[in-house]
Design a protein around this motif. Sequence first.
Motif, PDB file in Angstrom:
ATOM      1  N   SER A   2      36.416  51.952  50.127  1.00 20.00           N
ATOM      2  CA  SER A   2      35.497  50.574  49.548  1.00 20.00           C
ATOM      3  C   SER A   2      35.354  50.623  48.188  1.00 20.00           C
ATOM      4  CB  SER A   2      34.421  50.441  50.448  1.00 20.00           C
ATOM      5  OG  SER A   2      33.561  51.626  50.272  1.00 20.00           O
ATOM      6  N   GLN A   3      35.355  49.772  47.446  1.00 17.32           N
ATOM      7  CA  GLN A   3      34.916  49.553  46.037  1.00 17.32           C
ATOM      8  C   GLN A   3      33.487  49.838  45.815  1.00 17.32           C
ATOM      9  OE1 GLN A   3      36.623  45.825  44.699  1.00 17.32           O
ATOM     10  NE2 GLN A   3      38.582  46.516  44.682  1.00 17.32           N
ATOM     11  N   SER A   4      33.137  50.215  44.653  1.00 20.97           N
ATOM     12  CA  SER A   4      31.656  50.395  44.271  1.00 20.97           C
ATOM     13  C   SER A   4      31.276  49.186  43.750  1.00 20.97           C
ATOM     14  CB  SER A   4      31.572  51.286  43.278  1.00 20.97           C
ATOM     15  OG  SER A   4      32.312  51.011  42.057  1.00 20.97           O
ATOM     16  N   TYR A   5      30.112  48.682  43.947  1.00 23.49           N
ATOM     17  CA  TYR A   5      29.630  47.597  43.245  1.00 23.49           C
ATOM     18  C   TYR A   5      30.066  47.220  41.685  1.00 23.49           C
ATOM     19  CZ  TYR A   5      26.584  46.825  47.389  1.00 23.49           C
ATOM     20  OH  TYR A   5      26.325  46.809  48.481  1.00 23.49           O
ATOM     21  N   ARG A   6      30.186  48.436  40.867  1.00 23.70           N
ATOM     22  CA  ARG A   6      30.600  48.243  39.528  1.00 23.70           C
ATOM     23  C   ARG A   6      32.156  47.627  39.507  1.00 23.70           C
ATOM     24  NH1 ARG A   6      33.085  51.179  35.653  1.00 23.70           N
ATOM     25  NH2 ARG A   6      32.357  51.049  33.450  1.00 23.70           N
ATOM     26  N   ILE A   8      33.617  45.940  41.823  1.00 18.17           N
ATOM     27  CA  ILE A   8      33.459  44.719  42.304  1.00 18.17           C
ATOM     28  C   ILE A   8      33.259  43.858  41.124  1.00 18.17           C
ATOM     29  CG2 ILE A   8      32.649  42.978  43.865  1.00 18.17           C
ATOM     30  CD1 ILE A   8      32.336  45.184  45.930  1.00 18.17           C
ATOM     31  N   ALA A   9      32.017  44.123  40.441  1.00 17.18           N
ATOM     32  CA  ALA A   9      31.631  43.334  39.400  1.00 17.18           C
ATOM     33  C   ALA A   9      32.965  43.080  38.305  1.00 17.18           C
ATOM     34  CB  ALA A   9      30.414  43.837  38.554  1.00 17.18           C
ATOM     35  N   ILE A  10      33.412  44.093  37.837  1.00 15.37           N
ATOM     36  CA  ILE A  10      34.508  44.108  36.939  1.00 15.37           C
ATOM     37  C   ILE A  10      35.572  43.204  37.299  1.00 15.37           C
ATOM     38  CG2 ILE A  10      36.256  45.599  35.654  1.00 15.37           C
ATOM     39  CD1 ILE A  10      33.934  47.756  35.459  1.00 15.37           C
ATOM     40  N   ASN A  11      35.906  43.408  38.610  1.00 12.03           N
ATOM     41  CA  ASN A  11      37.175  42.833  39.150  1.00 12.03           C
ATOM     42  C   ASN A  11      36.785  41.079  39.134  1.00 12.03           C
ATOM     43  OD1 ASN A  11      38.807  44.991  39.337  1.00 12.03           O
ATOM     44  ND2 ASN A  11      37.984  45.251  41.540  1.00 12.03           N
ATOM     45  N   CYS A  52      27.984  32.232  50.215  1.00 12.62           N
ATOM     46  CA  CYS A  52      27.488  32.141  51.670  1.00 12.62           C
ATOM     47  C   CYS A  52      28.743  32.262  52.566  1.00 12.62           C
ATOM     48  CB  CYS A  52      26.928  30.820  51.728  1.00 12.62           C
ATOM     49  SG  CYS A  52      25.494  30.504  50.847  1.00 12.62           S
ATOM     50  N   SER A  53      30.120  32.040  52.137  1.00 15.22           N
ATOM     51  CA  SER A  53      30.914  32.131  53.158  1.00 15.22           C
ATOM     52  C   SER A  53      31.276  33.514  53.273  1.00 15.22           C
ATOM     53  CB  SER A  53      32.407  31.243  52.636  1.00 15.22           C
ATOM     54  OG  SER A  53      32.663  31.802  51.356  1.00 15.22           O
ATOM     55  N   ASN A  54      31.363  34.269  51.936  1.00 14.49           N
ATOM     56  CA  ASN A  54      31.748  35.690  52.131  1.00 14.49           C
ATOM     57  C   ASN A  54      30.746  36.428  53.069  1.00 14.49           C
ATOM     58  OD1 ASN A  54      33.981  35.639  50.346  1.00 14.49           O
ATOM     59  ND2 ASN A  54      33.177  37.099  49.225  1.00 14.49           N
ATOM     60  N   ALA A  55      29.388  36.043  52.906  1.00 14.85           N
ATOM     61  CA  ALA A  55      28.565  36.696  53.901  1.00 14.85           C
ATOM     62  C   ALA A  55      28.697  36.306  55.398  1.00 14.85           C
ATOM     63  CB  ALA A  55      27.222  36.184  53.565  1.00 14.85           C
ATOM     64  N   ALA A 116      37.764  35.407  51.294  1.00 16.06           N
ATOM     65  CA  ALA A 116      36.911  35.400  52.724  1.00 16.06           C
ATOM     66  C   ALA A 116      38.187  36.291  53.472  1.00 16.06           C
ATOM     67  CB  ALA A 116      36.821  34.110  53.337  1.00 16.06           C
ATOM     68  N   ASP A 117      39.478  36.181  53.328  1.00 18.10           N
ATOM     69  CA  ASP A 117      40.575  36.902  54.130  1.00 18.10           C
ATOM     70  C   ASP A 117      40.723  38.121  53.487  1.00 18.10           C
ATOM     71  OD1 ASP A 117      42.464  37.104  56.154  1.00 18.10           O
ATOM     72  OD2 ASP A 117      43.985  36.557  54.812  1.00 18.10           O
ATOM     73  N   GLY A 118      40.935  38.197  52.211  1.00 16.22           N
ATOM     74  CA  GLY A 118      41.097  39.703  51.579  1.00 16.22           C
ATOM     75  C   GLY A 118      39.908  40.496  51.390  1.00 16.22           C
ATOM     76  N   PHE A 119      38.770  40.083  51.397  1.00 20.46           N
ATOM     77  CA  PHE A 119      37.852  41.062  50.969  1.00 20.46           C
ATOM     78  C   PHE A 119      36.689  41.077  52.191  1.00 20.46           C
ATOM     79  CE2 PHE A 119      33.800  42.933  49.035  1.00 20.46           C
ATOM     80  CZ  PHE A 119      34.299  43.793  48.342  1.00 20.46           C
ATOM     81  N   ALA A 120      35.993  39.910  52.314  1.00 20.84           N
ATOM     82  CA  ALA A 120      34.921  39.527  53.479  1.00 20.84           C
ATOM     83  C   ALA A 120      35.182  40.003  54.688  1.00 20.84           C
ATOM     84  CB  ALA A 120      34.346  38.392  53.384  1.00 20.84           C
ATOM     85  N   ALA A 121      36.471  39.863  55.400  1.00 20.02           N
ATOM     86  CA  ALA A 121      36.868  40.307  56.521  1.00 20.02           C
ATOM     87  C   ALA A 121      37.004  41.596  56.663  1.00 20.02           C
ATOM     88  CB  ALA A 121      38.134  39.777  56.954  1.00 20.02           C
ATOM     89  N   LYS A 122      37.104  42.379  55.540  1.00 25.39           N
ATOM     90  CA  LYS A 122      37.285  44.003  55.871  1.00 25.39           C
ATOM     91  C   LYS A 122      35.984  44.565  55.119  1.00 25.39           C
ATOM     92  CE  LYS A 122      41.868  43.042  54.546  1.00 25.39           C
ATOM     93  NZ  LYS A 122      42.985  43.298  53.747  1.00 25.39           N
ATOM     94  N   ASN A 123      34.825  44.117  54.778  1.00 28.63           N
ATOM     95  CA  ASN A 123      33.799  44.692  54.040  1.00 28.63           C
ATOM     96  C   ASN A 123      32.296  44.195  54.746  1.00 28.63           C
ATOM     97  OD1 ASN A 123      35.036  46.481  51.648  1.00 28.63           O
ATOM     98  ND2 ASN A 123      35.961  44.704  51.625  1.00 28.63           N
ATOM     99  N   GLY A 124      31.299  45.044  54.489  1.00 27.56           N
ATOM    100  CA  GLY A 124      30.030  44.709  54.850  1.00 27.56           C
ATOM    101  C   GLY A 124      29.418  43.486  54.358  1.00 27.56           C
ATOM    102  N   ILE A 125      28.373  42.971  54.756  1.00 29.89           N
ATOM    103  CA  ILE A 125      27.684  41.851  54.318  1.00 29.89           C
ATOM    104  C   ILE A 125      27.268  41.924  52.669  1.00 29.89           C
ATOM    105  CG2 ILE A 125      25.790  40.240  54.768  1.00 29.89           C
ATOM    106  CD1 ILE A 125      25.740  40.812  57.617  1.00 29.89           C
ATOM    107  N   ALA A 126      26.726  42.969  52.506  1.00 30.40           N
ATOM    108  CA  ALA A 126      26.085  43.215  51.115  1.00 30.40           C
ATOM    109  C   ALA A 126      27.343  43.156  50.058  1.00 30.40           C
ATOM    110  CB  ALA A 126      25.260  44.469  51.070  1.00 30.40           C
TER     111      ALA A 126
END
Length: 238
Positions: A2-6, A8-11, A52-55, A116-126
């Motif tokens: 999984s990607q780090s928060y840093r 994710i922000a840079i991307n 909201c949709s990602n969460a 939603a399909d590429g990231f949220a469906a594969k990672n946690g809520i936060a």
Amino acid sequence: MSQSYREIAINGLWKNNPGLVQLLGLCPLLGTSNSTVNALGLALATMLVLVCSNAAVSLIRGVTQTAVRLPAFVMIIAALTTCIELLMQAFTYELYQILGIFIPLITTNCVILGRADGFAAKNGIARSAFDGLMMGIGFGLVLVVLGAARELLGTGVLFANMQLLFGPLAENWQLSLLGSDYKGFLLAILPPGAFLVLGLMIAGKNIVDQRAEARAKARQPAPEPVPSRRVRVTGVVE
């Protein structure tokens, strides 16, 4: 991994920016960016739906079957878009009328469905919510910069009609930067102007990336030369 928060922000803000790199959501990006207030209004609405949709997608990812995954995602996005639409009708009705069909079209925005399909469906809520926030901010920054540039070139002012979004408090926010004698550049606020300004923004980002890559290569130490070896040949070949 999984990607780090840093990362994710840079991307979201730069490397994988939806508007400048992925080139997703161009219909609202180009259609509503003729002024700063229009661009900012749509940017905030899109960002809220993204977060909201990602969460929500991350929350149901473990119980959603593959056959109904995409329809479920679209229903979640449509429900959230309807909520945003109702809120805008209640509190920013004039801006809602100006944006028109582009608010309901958030439902089909490729940026939202793609995350939603590429990231949220594969990672946690936060992480999913943070990814939606960063992608929303990245998309919104492109939208606002594009709207501000077109508004300034087209009319000579910035932040006109901001009271449509922020109420009477923003009635005096308008800035006249090019003087009262400025005649305006009509092409900037017409649809072709959106393509031209966005193209210049994409070109500027590519130039910055190329220069940063060149500087990074220049800072790398030069490889050490490989010592040559002399080979002594003995014997005679007939």
